[in-house]
Design a protein around this motif. Sequence first.
Motif, short mmCIF file in Angstrom:
data_model
loop_
_atom_site.label_atom_id
_atom_site.label_comp_id
_atom_site.label_asym_id
_atom_site.label_seq_id
_atom_site.Cartn_x
_atom_site.Cartn_y
_atom_site.Cartn_z
N LYS A 51 29.04 63.21 9.33
CA LYS A 51 29.30 63.33 7.89
C LYS A 51 28.26 62.51 7.14
CE LYS A 51 34.28 63.75 8.55
NZ LYS A 51 35.59 63.16 8.23
N LYS A 52 28.24 62.66 5.83
CA LYS A 52 27.25 61.94 5.01
C LYS A 52 27.38 60.42 5.16
CE LYS A 52 26.43 65.48 1.53
NZ LYS A 52 25.18 65.96 2.05
N ASP A 53 28.58 59.92 5.45
CA ASP A 53 28.76 58.47 5.62
C ASP A 53 28.42 57.99 7.03
OD1 ASP A 53 30.88 59.34 7.15
OD2 ASP A 53 32.45 58.43 5.92
N GLY A 54 27.93 58.91 7.89
CA GLY A 54 27.50 58.54 9.23
C GLY A 54 28.59 58.61 10.29
N THR A 55 29.81 58.93 9.90
CA THR A 55 30.88 59.05 10.89
C THR A 55 30.83 60.43 11.54
OG1 THR A 55 32.46 59.81 9.21
CG2 THR A 55 32.40 57.43 9.66
N PRO A 56 31.26 60.51 12.81
CA PRO A 56 31.23 61.81 13.50
C PRO A 56 32.12 62.84 12.81
CG PRO A 56 31.52 60.02 15.07
CD PRO A 56 31.67 59.42 13.69
N ASN A 57 31.62 64.06 12.73
CA ASN A 57 32.38 65.18 12.18
C ASN A 57 33.26 65.73 13.31
OD1 ASN A 57 33.35 67.60 11.26
ND2 ASN A 57 31.37 68.50 10.81
N PRO A 58 34.58 65.56 13.24
CA PRO A 58 35.45 65.98 14.35
C PRO A 58 35.48 67.50 14.56
CG PRO A 58 36.77 65.33 12.46
CD PRO A 58 35.35 64.99 12.12
N ASP A 59 35.01 68.26 13.57
CA ASP A 59 35.01 69.72 13.69
C ASP A 59 33.79 70.24 14.45
OD1 ASP A 59 37.36 69.90 12.19
OD2 ASP A 59 36.26 69.97 10.30
N PHE A 60 32.79 69.38 14.68
CA PHE A 60 31.58 69.86 15.35
C PHE A 60 31.74 69.76 16.86
CE2 PHE A 60 27.10 69.60 16.78
CZ PHE A 60 26.74 70.87 16.38
N VAL A 61 31.26 70.77 17.56
CA VAL A 61 31.50 70.94 18.99
C VAL A 61 31.03 69.74 19.83
CG1 VAL A 61 29.34 72.22 19.35
CG2 VAL A 61 31.29 72.61 20.87
N LEU A 62 29.92 69.10 19.49
CA LEU A 62 29.45 67.97 20.29
C LEU A 62 30.34 66.75 20.15
CD1 LEU A 62 25.55 68.07 19.96
CD2 LEU A 62 26.99 68.97 21.78
#
Length: 195
Positions: A51-62
């Motif tokens: 995400k823009k704040d640098g936290t992992p996007n939980p919706d992305f496969v990786l």
Amino acid sequence: MSIEKFQKLVSTVVPLPIENVDTDQIIPARFLKAVERKGFGDNLFRDWRYKKDGTPNPDFVLNQSRFSGQILAGGKNFGSGSSREHAAWAIYDAGFRVVVSSFFADIFKSNVLNCGLLPVQVSDEFLSGIFKTVEDDPSAQFEVDLQAQTIRNIKAAESVKFEINSYKKECLLNGYDDIDFLLSLKEEIVAFEQA
């Protein structure tokens, strides 16, 4: 720089069923400062992965623990856009050895072969079967056999052949980059010069 030998791989698949993935999406231009092949994996798919704040996007496969493996399956027209080698380096550095799609941009295909990744081009139908199998069972195994030039969906008991340039096939099987290949012919080159 020598590459790791590739002969046969059995692995699960990380699915990325998005069409027209370009090299700037694979590795954004702002991360192209290094000239060595190391360290790019952390920023693979950076703008989708975080995400823009640098936290992992939980919706992305990786970022989803249910998906893992050394095979990345991408949608049609994977690797389009600019010719940056860094896109191939990022995929390799993230631990992938095979990229599967129903169509690759030519320059991207060349770049992945040069860094030791195997691009496996399959039909749209077979690719859809990979995505369906992995969605139903993320632990499903796939076998890629470079010598036989086949990819097998073990769970679905389906196998298809893929094409690869014979020179690049030999390089991958032996772990050669272009220089290593020439060095492997040293005795023949010397004999030719002496003749």
